[in-house]
Design a protein around this motif. Structure first.
Motif, PDB file in Angstrom:
ATOM      1  N   MET A 109      -4.100   6.584   6.630  1.00 12.66           N
ATOM      2  CA  MET A 109      -3.997   5.225   6.108  1.00 12.66           C
ATOM      3  C   MET A 109      -2.813   5.162   5.147  1.00 12.66           C
ATOM      4  N   LEU A 110      -1.944   4.167   5.326  1.00 14.99           N
ATOM      5  CA  LEU A 110      -0.943   3.853   4.315  1.00 14.99           C
ATOM      6  C   LEU A 110      -1.602   2.915   3.309  1.00 14.99           C
ATOM      7  N   TYR A 111      -1.576   3.298   2.026  1.00 19.28           N
ATOM      8  CA  TYR A 111      -2.386   2.633   1.008  1.00 19.28           C
ATOM      9  C   TYR A 111      -1.486   1.880   0.030  1.00 19.28           C
ATOM     10  N   ALA A 112      -1.549   0.551   0.046  1.00 22.34           N
ATOM     11  CA  ALA A 112      -0.841  -0.297  -0.920  1.00 22.34           C
ATOM     12  C   ALA A 112       0.616   0.102  -1.088  1.00 22.34           C
ATOM     13  N   GLN A 113       1.274   0.348   0.024  1.00 22.88           N
ATOM     14  CA  GLN A 113       2.659   0.805  -0.048  1.00 22.88           C
ATOM     15  C   GLN A 113       3.639  -0.367  -0.106  1.00 22.88           C
ATOM     16  N   GLY A 114       4.782  -0.081  -0.717  1.00 23.18           N
ATOM     17  CA  GLY A 114       5.921  -0.982  -0.655  1.00 23.18           C
ATOM     18  C   GLY A 114       6.890  -0.410   0.363  1.00 23.18           C
ATOM     19  N   ILE A 115       7.045  -1.056   1.492  1.00 23.17           N
ATOM     20  CA  ILE A 115       7.829  -0.509   2.600  1.00 23.17           C
ATOM     21  C   ILE A 115       9.289  -0.953   2.502  1.00 23.17           C
ATOM     22  N   GLY A 116      10.200   0.018   2.630  1.00 24.91           N
ATOM     23  CA  GLY A 116      11.617  -0.264   2.687  1.00 24.91           C
ATOM     24  C   GLY A 116      12.248  -0.448   1.315  1.00 24.91           C
ATOM     25  N   PRO A 117      13.563  -0.693   1.328  1.00 19.05           N
ATOM     26  CA  PRO A 117      14.449  -0.751   2.504  1.00 19.05           C
ATOM     27  C   PRO A 117      14.612   0.616   3.179  1.00 19.05           C
ATOM     28  N   LYS A 129       7.948   5.453  15.328  1.00 20.35           N
ATOM     29  CA  LYS A 129       7.201   6.412  16.136  1.00 20.35           C
ATOM     30  C   LYS A 129       6.001   6.982  15.401  1.00 20.35           C
ATOM     31  N   ILE A 130       6.165   7.301  14.113  1.00 24.84           N
ATOM     32  CA  ILE A 130       5.094   7.972  13.375  1.00 24.84           C
ATOM     33  C   ILE A 130       4.100   6.974  12.798  1.00 24.84           C
ATOM     34  N   VAL A 131       4.589   5.933  12.158  1.00 22.98           N
ATOM     35  CA  VAL A 131       3.681   5.012  11.467  1.00 22.98           C
ATOM     36  C   VAL A 131       2.853   4.188  12.449  1.00 22.98           C
ATOM     37  N   ASN A 132       3.363   3.950  13.650  1.00 20.72           N
ATOM     38  CA  ASN A 132       2.570   3.251  14.660  1.00 20.72           C
ATOM     39  C   ASN A 132       1.342   4.044  15.090  1.00 20.72           C
ATOM     40  N   ARG A 133       1.280   5.329  14.736  1.00 21.31           N
ATOM     41  CA  ARG A 133       0.126   6.170  15.113  1.00 21.31           C
ATOM     42  C   ARG A 133      -0.927   6.225  14.009  1.00 21.31           C
ATOM     43  N   THR A 134      -0.665   5.574  12.875  1.00 16.27           N
ATOM     44  CA  THR A 134      -1.677   5.557  11.810  1.00 16.27           C
ATOM     45  C   THR A 134      -2.798   4.589  12.173  1.00 16.27           C
ATOM     46  N   LYS A 135      -3.923   4.692  11.441  1.00 15.65           N
ATOM     47  CA  LYS A 135      -5.089   3.859  11.734  1.00 15.65           C
ATOM     48  C   LYS A 135      -5.076   2.527  10.994  1.00 15.65           C
ATOM     49  N   LEU A 136      -4.522   2.545   9.771  1.00 13.50           N
ATOM     50  CA  LEU A 136      -4.650   1.375   8.922  1.00 13.50           C
ATOM     51  C   LEU A 136      -3.499   1.362   7.920  1.00 13.50           C
ATOM     52  N   ILE A 137      -2.965   0.171   7.670  1.00 11.95           N
ATOM     53  CA  ILE A 137      -1.888   0.019   6.696  1.00 11.95           C
ATOM     54  C   ILE A 137      -2.218  -1.134   5.756  1.00 11.95           C
ATOM     55  N   THR A 138      -2.190  -0.861   4.453  1.00 12.63           N
ATOM     56  CA  THR A 138      -2.169  -1.957   3.496  1.00 12.63           C
ATOM     57  C   THR A 138      -0.851  -1.867   2.737  1.00 12.63           C
ATOM     58  N   VAL A 139      -0.259  -3.019   2.490  1.00 17.81           N
ATOM     59  CA  VAL A 139       1.011  -3.077   1.762  1.00 17.81           C
ATOM     60  C   VAL A 139       0.824  -3.937   0.520  1.00 17.81           C
ATOM     61  N   ARG A 140       1.687  -3.730  -0.474  1.00 16.37           N
ATOM     62  CA  ARG A 140       1.476  -4.392  -1.753  1.00 16.37           C
ATOM     63  C   ARG A 140       2.178  -5.743  -1.877  1.00 16.37           C
ATOM     64  N   ASP A 141       2.906  -6.157  -0.827  1.00 17.16           N
ATOM     65  CA  ASP A 141       3.612  -7.435  -0.908  1.00 17.16           C
ATOM     66  C   ASP A 141       3.987  -7.899   0.493  1.00 17.16           C
ATOM     67  N   HIS A 142       4.326  -9.192   0.596  1.00 16.27           N
ATOM     68  CA  HIS A 142       4.645  -9.769   1.899  1.00 16.27           C
ATOM     69  C   HIS A 142       6.027  -9.329   2.389  1.00 16.27           C
ATOM     70  N   GLY A 143       6.901  -8.929   1.481  1.00 18.24           N
ATOM     71  CA  GLY A 143       8.186  -8.373   1.909  1.00 18.24           C
ATOM     72  C   GLY A 143       8.007  -7.103   2.718  1.00 18.24           C
ATOM     73  N   SER A 144       6.988  -6.319   2.374  1.00 25.81           N
ATOM     74  CA  SER A 144       6.701  -5.106   3.139  1.00 25.81           C
ATOM     75  C   SER A 144       6.150  -5.435   4.523  1.00 25.81           C
ATOM     76  N   LEU A 145       5.379  -6.509   4.626  1.00 27.29           N
ATOM     77  CA  LEU A 145       4.918  -6.957   5.948  1.00 27.29           C
ATOM     78  C   LEU A 145       6.111  -7.288   6.840  1.00 27.29           C
ATOM     79  N   GLU A 146       7.092  -7.969   6.267  1.00 24.51           N
ATOM     80  CA  GLU A 146       8.285  -8.329   7.037  1.00 24.51           C
ATOM     81  C   GLU A 146       9.059  -7.085   7.459  1.00 24.51           C
ATOM     82  N   GLU A 147       9.141  -6.100   6.581  1.00 23.76           N
ATOM     83  CA  GLU A 147       9.847  -4.858   6.911  1.00 23.76           C
ATOM     84  C   GLU A 147       9.152  -4.128   8.052  1.00 23.76           C
ATOM     85  N   LEU A 148       7.826  -4.081   8.037  1.00 27.07           N
ATOM     86  CA  LEU A 148       7.083  -3.446   9.129  1.00 27.07           C
ATOM     87  C   LEU A 148       7.341  -4.172  10.449  1.00 27.07           C
TER      88      LEU A 148
END
Length: 372
Positions: A109-117, A129-148
């Motif tokens: 699980m990625l836990y409350a991460q800030g993704i990118g840049p 390739k790697i993160v698409n194999r995780t089970k669950l992702i939570t991010v701490r902001d909507h900018g990280s959703l856009e990056e994913l």
């Protein structure tokens, strides 16, 4: 008893990351007191003593692999682990830990991460390739959703929550008062906190902060206190700014010299009337303790957090000016009571979102997807 492993930037004397770990452990243990948690740490002894959990060294790959082989879940986070702007190597390290967990069939699980840049074709390909194999992702902001989304990461369940530190409970102000007294910063004057860091060898923002610190001492009959979030680097950065302050104002400026625990830093911030910060978690501590804040941006994570509570940064380290920073201080100062009330309402919602990450982690352990 279920075994959970936590991977993040822990054991490196960064107050924000230690606060994230403290908050995560607090909420996870409240939800499931029987969880056995082991942290991958740069300083396992410090992590054991500071947080009361088991820990292994971050470069002890054999021990990490054995640990993951017996784990029910790997939590990667919180924080800005998956980016390669402040450090190009750390992205590959944290992806490597995720890959090791997947190799031994341990859910991730990625836990409350800030993704990118994330820059570069290889880095972006590996993320997908790697993160698409995780089970669950939570991010701490909507900018990280856009990056994913831009990276093409869509297979795991993904949810926007909030920074893990926002789940931590406010603390009493007494410990902070004691530290201020020990540092010679006691008294009845208003206290304006400043949290700084070194960045790219730049000096412009240091000149600006020195000018503003000098002015607010005189304008508001205040004391300025520099708060270190990364020890000892932030102490040196603060000292280089304090040295630029001249005249009578210099006597009203204090650089706190120590390495402080999470509850001490929260208590210190609680004693402040206003926080000016470059460091993300100094801003978050201000939010937790109900203190008006002004952020100066150096990284998208600052902009993203401030946006989540209806704020914007006052320029960036590269272009902030004394006039705009002083104007922001004056605005916050004049409306600080109303700002405290408004921010408290927004942060209540953010606290619930931060706790949501822990609830989802425990829920994952309770499902077949979270069991080996």
């Amino acid at each position: 008893m279920r075994n959970l492993v936590v991977s993040g930037y822990y054991g490196s004397k960064n107050a924000g990351d230690e606060a994230m770990l403290a908050a995560m452990l607090e909420v996870l243990s409240d939800l499931d007191p029987k969880l056995h948690i082991t942290v991958i740490s740069a300083d396992p002894e410090d992590t054991r003593e500071r947080h009361g959990v088991d820990a292994v060294g971050w470069l002890d790959i054999t021990a990490i692999l054995q640990l993951l082989g017996h784990a029910d879940l790997l939590i990667s986070g919180g924080g800005s682990l998956l980016q390669n702007v402040t450090s190009r190597r750390s992205l590959y390290y944290y992806l490597g830990i995720i890959f090791l967990a997947l190799a031994v069939h341990t859910p991730v699980m990625l836990y409350a991460q800030g993704i990118g840049p994330i820059e570069g074709g290889l880095a972006r390909w590996l993320m997908k390739k790697i993160v698409n194999r995780t089970k669950l992702i939570t991010v701490r902001d909507h900018g990280s959703l856009e990056e994913l989304a831009h990276l093409g990461i869509r297979k795991p369940r993904i949810e926007a929550t909030a920074d893990a530190v926002l789940a931590i409970h406010p603390v009493d102000k007494e410990a902070g008062r004691h530290i201020l007294t020990e540092a010679g910063a006691e008294g009845t004057k208003p206290v304006i906190g400043i949290s700084v860091r070194e960045w790219c060898g730049w000096t412009h923002y240091k000149d600006v902060l020195a000018s503003v610190a000098q002015e607010v001492v005189m304008r508001y009959d205040a004391r300025v206190v520099f708060l270190p979030m990364q020890y000892p680097e932030d102490v040196r950065a603060a000292e280089s700014i304090a040295e630029r302050i001249e005249g009578a104002a210099k006597a009203q400026v204090t650089v706190l010299p120590g390495e402080y625990r999470t509850h001490e830093l929260l208590s210190l911030v609680g004693n402040m009337d206003l926080m000016i910060a470059i460091r993300l978690h100094a801003l978050i501590f201000a939010g937790v303790m109900g203190v008006p804040m002004i952020g100066i941006s150096y990284d998208p994570k600052i902009d993203r957090f401030l946006d989540s509570i209806g704020e914007t940064p006052v320029g960036s380290l590269e272009n902030v000016t004394p006039d705009e920073l002083l104007a922001a201080v004056q605005d916050k100062w004049e409306h600080r009571k109303a700002i405290r009330q408004h921010t408290a309402a927004l942060l209540k919602k953010q606290r619930g979102l931060a706790e949501r990450s822990a609830e989802l982690a425990v829920g994952l352990l309770d499902t077949d997807a979270g069991k080996k």
